[in-house]
Design a protein around this motif. Structure first.
Motif, PDB file in Angstrom:
ATOM      1  N   ALA A 112       0.845  -1.168  -0.221  1.00 22.36           N
ATOM      2  CA  ALA A 112       0.066  -0.277   0.148  1.00 22.36           C
ATOM      3  C   ALA A 112       0.728   1.364  -0.159  1.00 22.36           C
ATOM      4  O   ALA A 112       1.966   1.381  -0.132  1.00 22.36           O
ATOM      5  N   HIS A 113      -0.027   1.938  -0.611  1.00 24.67           N
ATOM      6  CA  HIS A 113       1.571   3.804  -0.607  1.00 24.67           C
ATOM      7  C   HIS A 113       0.948   4.071   1.100  1.00 24.67           C
ATOM      8  O   HIS A 113       0.000   4.533   0.624  1.00 24.67           O
TER       9      HIS A 113
ATOM     10  N   HIS B  26      -1.884  12.668  -1.641  1.00 29.58           N
ATOM     11  CA  HIS B  26      -2.934  11.859  -0.597  1.00 29.58           C
ATOM     12  C   HIS B  26      -4.522  12.680   0.150  1.00 29.58           C
ATOM     13  O   HIS B  26      -4.170  13.364  -0.500  1.00 29.58           O
ATOM     14  N   GLU B  27      -5.350  11.650  -0.287  1.00 30.33           N
ATOM     15  CA  GLU B  27      -6.637  12.252   0.542  1.00 30.33           C
ATOM     16  C   GLU B  27      -6.567  12.590   1.561  1.00 30.33           C
ATOM     17  O   GLU B  27      -6.225  11.685   2.372  1.00 30.33           O
TER      18      GLU B  27
ATOM     19  N   ILE C  76      -5.686  -1.316   5.586  1.00 33.50           N
ATOM     20  CA  ILE C  76      -7.045  -1.973   4.240  1.00 33.50           C
ATOM     21  C   ILE C  76      -7.324  -0.742   3.284  1.00 33.50           C
ATOM     22  O   ILE C  76      -7.247   0.519   3.255  1.00 33.50           O
ATOM     23  N   LYS C  77      -7.087  -1.401   2.218  1.00 37.64           N
ATOM     24  CA  LYS C  77      -7.577  -0.913   0.600  1.00 37.64           C
ATOM     25  C   LYS C  77      -8.975  -0.775   0.509  1.00 37.64           C
ATOM     26  O   LYS C  77      -9.210  -1.551   0.147  1.00 37.64           O
TER      27      LYS C  77
ATOM     28  N   PHE D  47      -7.022   3.108   3.355  1.00 35.40           N
ATOM     29  CA  PHE D  47      -6.994   4.398   2.457  1.00 35.40           C
ATOM     30  C   PHE D  47      -7.470   4.283   1.693  1.00 35.40           C
ATOM     31  O   PHE D  47      -8.868   2.894   1.200  1.00 35.40           O
ATOM     32  N   VAL D  48      -7.613   4.783   0.907  1.00 32.85           N
ATOM     33  CA  VAL D  48      -8.854   5.679  -0.055  1.00 32.85           C
ATOM     34  C   VAL D  48      -8.146   6.392  -1.243  1.00 32.85           C
ATOM     35  O   VAL D  48      -7.526   7.185  -0.232  1.00 32.85           O
ATOM     36  N   VAL D  49      -8.158   6.311  -2.807  1.00 36.69           N
ATOM     37  CA  VAL D  49      -7.422   7.030  -3.616  1.00 36.69           C
ATOM     38  C   VAL D  49      -8.278   8.432  -3.380  1.00 36.69           C
ATOM     39  O   VAL D  49      -9.378   8.418  -3.543  1.00 36.69           O
TER      40      VAL D  49
END
Length: 460
Positions: free
Chosen positions: A334-335, A345-346, A359-360, A391-393
């Motif tokens: 993950a980033h 990033h958000e 968690i993506k 994480f969300v993009v």
């Protein structure tokens, strides 16, 4: 909290794995060696399988994909599968089928770009070759691994005096300006490489063929074909002023291959396997970086074929009964939040190093996570004391994907996408925190041991 000694010990063990795995073929062979040492039995796809409860097995395809599983002592066909999936490949430069290049007194190697690499990071690195060679030995064709343990190649930068705007924008052509240098024609003529079959000479320069032959102790006419990739010769290492980072090639995604393997093996050391109604499984696929559409990729029928074979003998609908009882972790890096590019990033979803497994989540199903699959994982993570992050993009950014959506759609299996946070993803040298190795191993071990119990508690 884990002690620093435990964290560093786990990280250093991973370093050994990644340093011995310069290609997917080496990674699978390393997994195979570790599984055999842990009491797993190797199966072949072409044979009839006789699977027994409380026993452990694995099977490979193409020498670059491996599926290993431990059968619960209470397993009967129709019961569920507890699966962790990852991928063995990473972006790299691959040697072309016809690689011989001569330009302005230099012997070069023709290479293809594989995956979405940060190709400028391959400039000015000390490179070598690794992969596999198919050799004819009498009437037999043999599969041999090769890893030349010295720097033999380099993609040199143009000097700044000849490209003054290099620091403003570094733009290059992947076909014409990414070819590595192997030797000079002057030195090659002085040393005079051994003569060889004319067809081989046309496809590959005698220098590279001689290196392969010397490494494998074979003759040029024994080489039937090969799949070779370039690799950095600098080994993975612990870094940072406080020894808190891993600087390494191929963190994406050998970290999860290693941790999934360790989690599975460690989960079988106690008595929990004997009481498990499920089959515990790791599925480590090749070709994720180019879409997974290959015979050995996650988009193939391989996973379904294995699950159907393990469900056989339980009636005509045993496989279909097993799928809704099953669950898969799609484990891919993950980033992490980048201190110099935080705006990428958000703002509410900025995973940090040392802050847990990520968690993506993606509203457009680029990741397979759902509220149900996330809740199951959160319960398991709580029980094994592993922190999680979300994480969300950003809405104005493109989102990558994983094997998760591919396999969950193909199998209809509940899936959650997760991964350890890292920086420099798809560079020749990547960076993550030492905490991620031990946290991932603990999470995967807990997942294998606890999922059937957590699933039984779900009222949905």
């Amino acid at each position: 909290m884990n002690s620093k000694e435990a964290v560093l010990s786990a990280a250093r063990q991973f370093l050994g794995f990644v340093n011995r795995s310069p290609s997917p073929y080496h990674a699978v062979e390393e997994c195979r060696t570790r599984l055999l040492a842990a009491g797993f039995t190797e199966l072949r796809e072409v044979d009839k399988w006789e699977i027994k409860p409380s026993n452990k097995y694995f099977v490979t395809r193409n020498k670059s994909t491996i599926i290993a599983f431990a059968v619960g002592g209470r397993y009967v066909p129709g019961n569920g599968f507890t699966i962790t999936g990852a991928h063995t490949d990473s972006p790299c430069l691959k040697v072309k089928p016809v690689s011989k290049k001569i330009a302005h007194g230099y012997v070069q190697l023709g290479v293809s770009t594989y995956g979405g690499g940060i190709w400028h990071s391959w400039f000015d690195r000390d490179l070598t070759i690794a992969g596999r060679v198919v050799v004819k030995n009498g009437s037999k064709l043999e599969h041999k691994l090769i890893h030349v343990d010295r720097p033999i190649l380099r993609v040199p930068n143009i000097c700044i005096h000849l490209q003054r705007d290099m620091n403003d924008q570094f733009v290059f052509n992947n076909e014409t300006q990414l070819a590595p240098v192997l030797a000079t024609c002057v030195q090659q003529e002085l040393q005079g490489p051994a003569n060889q079959d004319e067809n081989k000479k046309e496809k590959h320069h005698p220098i590279i063929t001689k290196i392969i032959c010397d490494e494998l102790e074979v003759k040029p006419d024994q080489i039937m074909d090969f799949e070779l990739m370039l690799a950095d010769t600098q080994p993975a290492t612990i870094g940072g002023a406080l020894e808190e980072f891993i600087f390494s090639p191929r963190l994406d995604n050998l970290l999860n291959c290693y941790c999934a393997l360790e989690g599975l093996v460690n989960s079988c050391e106690g008595d929990t396997l004997n009481e498990d109604p499920n089959i515990r499984m790791i599925s480590l696929f090749d070709n994720e970086e180019v879409g997974s559409s290959s015979a050995q990729g996650a988009a193939s029928m391989l996973q379904e074929h294995v699950l159907r074979r393990l469900s056989s003998g339980g009636g005509p609908t045993a496989f279909e009964e097993a799928i809704p009882k099953s669950y898969m972790l799609s484990a891919d890096q993950a980033h992490a939040i980048h201190p110099n590019y935080s705006e990428k990033h958000e703002m509410q979803h900025r995973p940090g190093l040392h802050e847990g497994i990520v968690i993506k989540i993606n509203a457009n199903q680029r990741y397979a996570s759902t509220a149900i699959t996330q809740s199951i994982l959160r319960e398991i993570a709580t029980r094994v004391n592993v922190p999680l992050q979300d994480f969300v993009v950003r809405n104005d950014s493109a989102c990558g994907s994983t094997i998760g959506p591919i396999m969950s759609a193909k199998l209809g299996m509940p899936t959650v996408d997760i991964g350890a946070p890292q920086l420099s993803m798809h560079s020749i040298r990547e960076m993550c925190c030492t905490s991620s190795v031990l946290q991932s191993v603990q999470l995967y071990k807990g997942f294998f041991e606890l999922y059937p119990e957590v699933f039984a508690s779900c009222d949905f």
